[in-house]
Motif scaffolding. Structure first.
Motif, mmCIF file in Angstrom:
data_model
loop_
_atom_site.group_PDB
_atom_site.id
_atom_site.type_symbol
_atom_site.label_atom_id
_atom_site.label_comp_id
_atom_site.label_asym_id
_atom_site.label_seq_id
_atom_site.Cartn_x
_atom_site.Cartn_y
_atom_site.Cartn_z
ATOM 1 N N GLU A 165 33.962 -31.309 -8.335
ATOM 2 C CA GLU A 165 33.633 -30.146 -9.165
ATOM 3 C C GLU A 165 34.010 -28.871 -8.405
ATOM 4 O O GLU A 165 33.911 -28.814 -7.170
ATOM 5 C CB GLU A 165 32.145 -30.095 -9.548
ATOM 6 C CG GLU A 165 31.943 -28.963 -10.548
ATOM 7 C CD GLU A 165 30.589 -28.828 -11.246
ATOM 8 O OE1 GLU A 165 30.588 -28.212 -12.322
ATOM 9 O OE2 GLU A 165 29.570 -29.309 -10.728
ATOM 10 N N CYS A 166 34.451 -27.844 -9.144
ATOM 11 C CA CYS A 166 34.675 -26.549 -8.494
ATOM 12 C C CYS A 166 33.306 -25.915 -8.252
ATOM 13 O O CYS A 166 32.310 -26.321 -8.856
ATOM 14 C CB CYS A 166 35.576 -25.659 -9.339
ATOM 15 S SG CYS A 166 35.021 -25.408 -11.018
ATOM 16 N N HIS A 188 7.263 -28.448 -2.975
ATOM 17 C CA HIS A 188 7.559 -29.837 -2.594
ATOM 18 C C HIS A 188 6.215 -30.446 -2.215
ATOM 19 O O HIS A 188 5.721 -30.239 -1.120
ATOM 20 C CB HIS A 188 8.534 -29.875 -1.417
ATOM 21 C CG HIS A 188 8.660 -31.232 -0.805
ATOM 22 N ND1 HIS A 188 9.126 -32.315 -1.514
ATOM 23 C CD2 HIS A 188 8.351 -31.695 0.420
ATOM 24 C CE1 HIS A 188 9.103 -33.382 -0.732
ATOM 25 N NE2 HIS A 188 8.632 -33.037 0.450
ATOM 26 N N ALA A 190 14.179 -33.430 -8.194
ATOM 27 C CA ALA A 190 13.296 -32.265 -8.232
ATOM 28 C C ALA A 190 11.981 -32.585 -8.933
ATOM 29 O O ALA A 190 11.093 -31.741 -9.024
ATOM 30 C CB ALA A 190 13.989 -31.098 -8.930
ATOM 31 N N GLN A 249 10.333 -36.353 -6.251
ATOM 32 C CA GLN A 249 10.420 -36.085 -4.815
ATOM 33 C C GLN A 249 10.092 -34.623 -4.538
ATOM 34 O O GLN A 249 10.339 -34.109 -3.461
ATOM 35 C CB GLN A 249 11.836 -36.395 -4.289
ATOM 36 C CG GLN A 249 12.115 -37.875 -4.106
ATOM 37 C CD GLN A 249 12.224 -38.613 -5.418
ATOM 38 O OE1 GLN A 249 12.834 -38.128 -6.370
ATOM 39 N NE2 GLN A 249 11.613 -39.793 -5.508
ATOM 40 N N CYS A 250 9.557 -33.925 -5.536
ATOM 41 C CA CYS A 250 9.369 -32.482 -5.343
ATOM 42 C C CYS A 250 8.145 -31.976 -6.089
ATOM 43 O O CYS A 250 7.030 -32.094 -5.622
ATOM 44 C CB CYS A 250 10.656 -31.772 -5.754
ATOM 45 S SG CYS A 250 10.592 -29.975 -5.691
ATOM 46 N N ASN A 258 20.439 -38.842 1.122
ATOM 47 C CA ASN A 258 19.724 -37.948 2.030
ATOM 48 C C ASN A 258 18.541 -37.275 1.350
ATOM 49 O O ASN A 258 17.919 -36.365 1.900
ATOM 50 C CB ASN A 258 20.682 -36.883 2.565
ATOM 51 C CG ASN A 258 20.697 -36.870 4.085
ATOM 52 O OD1 ASN A 258 19.718 -37.270 4.718
ATOM 53 N ND2 ASN A 258 21.781 -36.423 4.663
ATOM 54 N N ASP A 276 30.683 -34.104 -7.286
ATOM 55 C CA ASP A 276 30.149 -33.254 -6.218
ATOM 56 C C ASP A 276 31.227 -32.234 -5.858
ATOM 57 O O ASP A 276 32.370 -32.328 -6.318
ATOM 58 C CB ASP A 276 29.762 -34.126 -5.002
ATOM 59 C CG ASP A 276 28.644 -33.497 -4.169
ATOM 60 O OD1 ASP A 276 28.859 -32.396 -3.639
ATOM 61 O OD2 ASP A 276 27.562 -34.103 -4.053
ATOM 62 N N GLY A 283 25.524 -33.723 -8.326
ATOM 63 C CA GLY A 283 24.784 -32.635 -7.685
ATOM 64 C C GLY A 283 23.541 -33.096 -6.949
ATOM 65 O O GLY A 283 22.612 -32.328 -6.774
ATOM 66 N N PHE A 303 17.702 -23.545 -6.195
ATOM 67 C CA PHE A 303 17.375 -23.553 -7.622
ATOM 68 C C PHE A 303 16.517 -22.386 -8.066
ATOM 69 O O PHE A 303 15.950 -22.396 -9.148
ATOM 70 C CB PHE A 303 16.794 -24.915 -8.016
ATOM 71 C CG PHE A 303 17.791 -25.946 -7.673
ATOM 72 C CD1 PHE A 303 18.975 -25.999 -8.391
ATOM 73 C CD2 PHE A 303 17.651 -26.731 -6.544
ATOM 74 C CE1 PHE A 303 19.980 -26.860 -8.021
ATOM 75 C CE2 PHE A 303 18.648 -27.595 -6.167
ATOM 76 C CZ PHE A 303 19.814 -27.656 -6.905
ATOM 77 N N ASP A 335 15.678 -36.476 8.678
ATOM 78 C CA ASP A 335 14.296 -36.909 8.414
ATOM 79 C C ASP A 335 14.305 -38.062 7.415
ATOM 80 O O ASP A 335 13.548 -39.024 7.527
ATOM 81 C CB ASP A 335 13.426 -35.738 7.915
ATOM 82 C CG ASP A 335 13.963 -35.079 6.656
ATOM 83 O OD1 ASP A 335 15.188 -35.147 6.421
ATOM 84 O OD2 ASP A 335 13.175 -34.473 5.907
ATOM 85 N N MET A 349 30.550 -22.010 0.298
ATOM 86 C CA MET A 349 30.703 -23.207 -0.540
ATOM 87 C C MET A 349 32.098 -23.229 -1.145
ATOM 88 O O MET A 349 32.704 -24.282 -1.336
ATOM 89 C CB MET A 349 29.676 -23.199 -1.673
ATOM 90 C CG MET A 349 28.291 -23.607 -1.227
ATOM 91 S SD MET A 349 27.134 -23.463 -2.587
ATOM 92 C CE MET A 349 26.809 -25.163 -2.958
ATOM 93 N N GLU A 386 23.930 -20.807 -6.862
ATOM 94 C CA GLU A 386 23.671 -22.259 -6.950
ATOM 95 C C GLU A 386 23.344 -22.822 -5.564
ATOM 96 O O GLU A 386 23.299 -24.025 -5.369
ATOM 97 C CB GLU A 386 24.898 -22.950 -7.566
ATOM 98 C CG GLU A 386 24.821 -24.445 -7.822
ATOM 99 C CD GLU A 386 24.140 -24.843 -9.127
ATOM 100 O OE1 GLU A 386 23.883 -23.949 -9.963
ATOM 101 O OE2 GLU A 386 23.849 -26.031 -9.301
ATOM 102 N N ARG A 444 11.601 -26.723 5.510
ATOM 103 C CA ARG A 444 12.848 -26.026 5.181
ATOM 104 C C ARG A 444 13.401 -25.216 6.343
ATOM 105 O O ARG A 444 12.650 -24.484 7.002
ATOM 106 C CB ARG A 444 12.591 -25.055 4.026
ATOM 107 C CG ARG A 444 12.018 -25.718 2.808
ATOM 108 C CD ARG A 444 13.087 -26.485 2.049
ATOM 109 N NE ARG A 444 12.487 -27.367 1.053
ATOM 110 C CZ ARG A 444 12.506 -28.697 1.160
ATOM 111 N NH1 ARG A 444 13.056 -29.291 2.192
ATOM 112 N NH2 ARG A 444 11.979 -29.445 0.207
#
Ligand SMILES: Nc1nc2c(c(=O)[nH]1)N[C@H]1C(S)=C(S)[C@@H](COP(=O)(O)OP(=O)(O)OC[C@H]3O[C@@H](n4cnc5c(=O)[nH]c(N)nc54)[C@H](O)[C@@H]3O)O[C@H]1N2
Ligand SMILES: Nc1nc2c(c(=O)[nH]1)N[C@H]1C(S)=C(S)[C@@H](COP(=O)(O)OP(=O)(O)OC[C@H]3O[C@@H](n4cnc5c(=O)[nH]c(N)nc54)[C@H](O)[C@@H]3O)O[C@H]1N2
Ligand code: SF4
Ligand SMILES: [Mo]
Length: 747
Positions: free
Chosen positions: A476-477, A341, A177, A180-181, A438, A460, A433, A58, A711, A99, A55, A619
């Motif tokens: 969230e775990c 993107h 996604a 913006q993607c 940002n 989150d 998520g 994606f 940015d 994470m 995770e 990236r």
């Protein structure tokens, strides 16, 4: 002090190992050499493996989580048979354990409270937090209708919440996604070939003879199997052509690097079409059999000569001709990559149309070494009553944009501001998520919207900036501690992958499926959640798919035989494309009927004024957006971003390597933190470049706070794509400040 959300809470008030990365393929940023076999050879002692999929981004690579006798996660290794990773995780995926182990994680539900006039969070029990969420959702439904509650989501928690939202009566759903993607490329390709690109991209990079990357920086964009296949293609002698104002990692592997003047790509694409058509080197049989509107296209590009494009793009005519010929020579095993993107300048769907048309002229769609026909297996729906029909939802919110096929995050945000879209007023947000502040440009607008809505709940794993604006925070775990939906994705062969918990959830965190079910039940929606454990849902689905949970626990990934036919077209094979005309639309009948340009045209965009430089971003190979900057394993590898500055600019502006600068954009917005200069020939003189995701301003992120610049906060100007509502973000310009502009404000 007022109680405005704008002074967001830096979740601190109340409350309670680095992994060695060996990089191989693709220079220094490649995927990890650690495969299952060599791990087991080194340390076979009593390790237990559990199936999961990553995770951290994606691409969702399937992996094995290895735990020892004491239930410590020792390693994450790619699943050998997985078509997303071919047994190797990228550095971010390997570092995914961070994470789980990050001690800054959200540990317990939190509820906003006011103490002595100051907003803060207090710890709460799950019962109290979820009851509050359910009662606020019910309140909004009773007062305004369920439609006024929006779900803004990304990643795995999203699918659980989407089910809850549909059951509750809201289809007001959006994710970054899309607008913006990837949105514009799906529109551009759908209008041309009748099909979305989707994820993973059905690009046959492994067998390509020519790969054209237009701002797609594979190699820094670490989408795993693409990076590995590109590495193989290079070994097999494929020609790589990279169009990028920056000398990217991909550019460094290319025969041709075309350092285009930013925002002028459509001119180059039109000139390439011109050369293919007027030098008569396009794929004639293919175009004749499958194409629609070729004669119109031919007329359209007549004057778009390489000489014309040179004046716009700064790419020499001879280079335009040579690269067009290289593409034609390799065709149909040529891929003009759609990118991912692609929300850049507002005419992005049209640029993607131009990319699609070029692939059409080369005959790449449905050809080996071009694009394959993807296939996916459908995961059966666990039985539940039909969903109610909302009166409006994401579609109506985005109705201005005729080709929007998913929710437009920025439009949902706008509709939360009174006076902006009063037909579709949004009164509450469920954010899961996605670190919206940002992620979505125009922060001022987001803050205004958050100020206006009555309730915000954020789910989150980390105390990211967005949690600071919440009324309720649900921890969230991590993906290593939970079951999630079965991963079924488009590939050459359909495949599925299982995610199950490798370890128990840490702290008082819970999986999204569990929270969703609790909220659903509190809302009286029991019938939609007829299971005690999500494992039962997965077991039922796997059984229907002809496998079982037991089998999947052993294999992690299962492939199925293709049912839709071969990967590629046979020569001359009759084929109907799912477009209006049944053909590849060089001339778009749909665009024409709605009054849009039926064929792409080049329009000029603003360029920076003297003293300003275009803000370019991309990236970091070692990070995913803002989500991993605090990850202990990954921050060890890259802990800040730098500002790429051309030596000529450094000279004019008097900047040295590693000097700290602040940035001010065209609207007078200042960067919160300074960023160190990296003087390099690898960026054009009219632009500066930084990795996206840095510059965190929440102190609770102990490793990420104040490292580098954001940015996003400098992207205050957007140009909206009129076809699908994408927010073009690359029209922002910055100047350098060498003195700290905030120094008077510091206490
Ligand atoms: N300025 C700028 N903006 C961009 C981009 C850019 O390059 N520059 N890129 C755009 C693109 S391409 C995309 S796809 C989007 C991505 O946008 P986002 O997905 O919003 O990106 P992230 O910043 O990674 O935020 C992810 C959030 O999810 C949380 N999270 C991670 N794992 C889990 C989990 O298992 N469960 C839950 N509940 N939460 C989790 C993280 O802690 C983080 O808060 O951003 C877009 N926005
Ligand atoms: N390591 C890592 N990999 C990722 C991600 C991540 O967060 N980290 N995120 C994933 C996601 S969701 C996405 S969408 C993809 C995005 O990855 P891509 O789609 O590959 O790339 P972009 O972010 O659109 O583009 C970045 C490149 O565009 C160049 N560029 C800037 N302006 C122009 C221009 O005007 N013309 C041209 N031709 N080029 C220009 C930049 O210099 C930079 O090299 O990456 C994916 N892979
Ligand atoms: S590409 Fe890397 S970060 Fe993304 S899913 Fe695969 S291993 Fe994880
Ligand atoms: Mo993305």
């Amino acid at each position: 002090m007022n109680n405005s959300r704008r002074s967001f809470i830096k979740i601190s008030a109340l409350g309670a190992s680095g992994i060695a990365l060996s990089a191989t393929a693709f220079g220094s940023v490649g995927v990890n050499a650690l495969t299952e076999n060599n791990l087991l050879a080194k340390s076979a002692k009593n390790l237990k493996r559990t199936a999961t999929y990553c995770e951290v981004c994606f691409w969702k690579c399937a992996a094995w989580a290895y735990t020892d006798e004491d239930n410590n996660i020792q390693k994450l290794i790619g699943n050998e048979i997985d078509p997303h990773c071919y047994g190797r995780l990228c550095p971010r995926g390997t570092g995914g354990v961070g994470m789980y182990s990050d001690t800054d994680r959200l540990k317990t539900p939190l509820i906003r409270t006011n103490i002595d006039g100051k907003d803060t969070f207090r710890e709460a029990s799950w019962e109290e937090a979820l009851t509050l969420v359910a009662s606020k959702m019910q309140g909004i439904k009773d007062k305004y209708g369920a439609e006024s509650m929006a779900l803004l989501k990304h990643g795995s928690p999203g699918s659980h919440l989407e089910h809850l939202f549909k059951a509750y009566g809201s289809d007001t759903v959006a994710e970054p996604a899309y607008a913006q993607c990837r949105g514009p490329r799906e529109t551009g390709f759908a209008l041309t070939f009748g099909s979305w690109i989707g994820s993973p991209e059905p690009t046959d990079i492994r067998d390509t003879k020519c790969l054209v990357l237009i701002g797609a920086h594979i190699g820094e964009n670490m989408h795993n199997s693409q990076v590995q296949e590109m590495s193989d293609a290079i070994d097999n002698g494929a020609t790589i052509i990279t169009v990028d104002p920056r000398f990217s990692t991909a550019a460094s592997k290319s025969q041709y690097w075309l350092p285009i003047k930013p925002s002028t790509d459509i001119a180059l694409l039109l000139a390439w079409m011109h050369v293919l058509i007027y030098e008569d080197i396009y794929n004639k049989e293919y175009v004749k059999q499958y194409g629609f509107g070729f004669e119109e296209l031919k007329k359209h590009v007549k004057d778009f000569t390489p000489e014309w494009a040179y004046g716009i793009t700064t790419i020499k005519p001879n280079d335009i001709r040579k690269t067009a010929r290289a593409m034609a020579e390799a065709a149909p095993s040529t891929i003009v990559h759609p990118g991912r993107h692609v929300t850049w300048y507002g005419d992005d769907s049209q640029r993607e149309r131009a990319i699609a048309i070029l692939n059409g002229l080369l005959g790449s769609w449905g050809s080996r070494g071009g694009f394959y026909f993807k296939e996916k297996i459908k995961v059966p729906k666990f039985p539940h009553p039909p969903y109610p029909h909302p009166k409006w939802g994401w579609e109506e919110i985005g109705e201005k944009y005729p080709f929007a096929e998913m929710g437009i995050t920025s439009e949902v945000i706008k509709a939360s501001i009174p006076g902006q879209n009063d037909k579709h007023p949004i009164k509450g947000w469920f954010v899961a998520g996605t670190n919206l502040v940002n992620t979505v440009p125009q922060r001022e607008m987001i803050e205004e919207a958050m100020e206006a809505v009555e309730f915000i709940v954020v789910m989150d794993t980390m105390p990211m900036e967005i949690t600071g604006y919440a009324d309720v925070v649900l921890p969230e775990c991590t993906y290593l501690e939970r079951y999630d939906g079965i991963r079924s994705a488009t590939n050459r062969e359909p495949s599925i992958a299982l995610r199950m918990p490798a370890v128990e959830p840490k702290y008082d965190s819970k999986p999204a499926w569990w929270m969703t079910k609790q909220i659903g039940e509190k809302l009286g929606l029991h019938e939609y959640f007829q299971y005690d454990d999500f494992k039962e849902v997965i077991a039922w689905q796997l059984d229907k798919m002809g496998t079982s949970l037991e089998e999947m626990e052993k294999v992690g990934v299962k492939k199925f035989k293709r049912k839709s036919g071969p990967l590629f077209l046979e020569e001359g094979q009759p084929y109907e494309f799912p477009t209006n005309s049944g053909k590849i639309e060089f001339y778009s009948t749909e665009l024409a009927s709605l009054g849009f340009d039926a064929m792409p045209v080049y329009t000029s965009h603003d360029h920076p004024e003297q003293g300003f430089y275009r803000l370019n971003y991309g990236r970091s190979p070692m990070h995913t957006f803002s989500r991993t900057i605090n990850n202990p394993n990954l921050s060890d590898l890259t802990d800040e971003n730098k500002l790429w500055v051309n030596p000529k600019v450094a000279r004019i502006e008097g900047l040295r390597n590693n000097q700290e600068v602040w940035l001010e954009n065209q609207d007078g917005i200042l960067s919160t933190f300074p960023i160190k200069v990296r003087v390099t020939e690898r960026i054009r003189w009219d632009s500066v470049y930084m990795y996206h995701g840095f510059g965190h301003n929440n102190k609770k992120l102990s490793r990420a706070f104040g490292k580098g610049a954001s940015d996003t906060e400098l992207i205050t100007k957007v140009t909206i794509d009129p076809l699908m509502g994408g927010t073009g973000m690359r029209g922002n310009f910055v100047k350098f400040l060498t003195d700290n502009p905030h120094k008077d404000l510091q206490v």
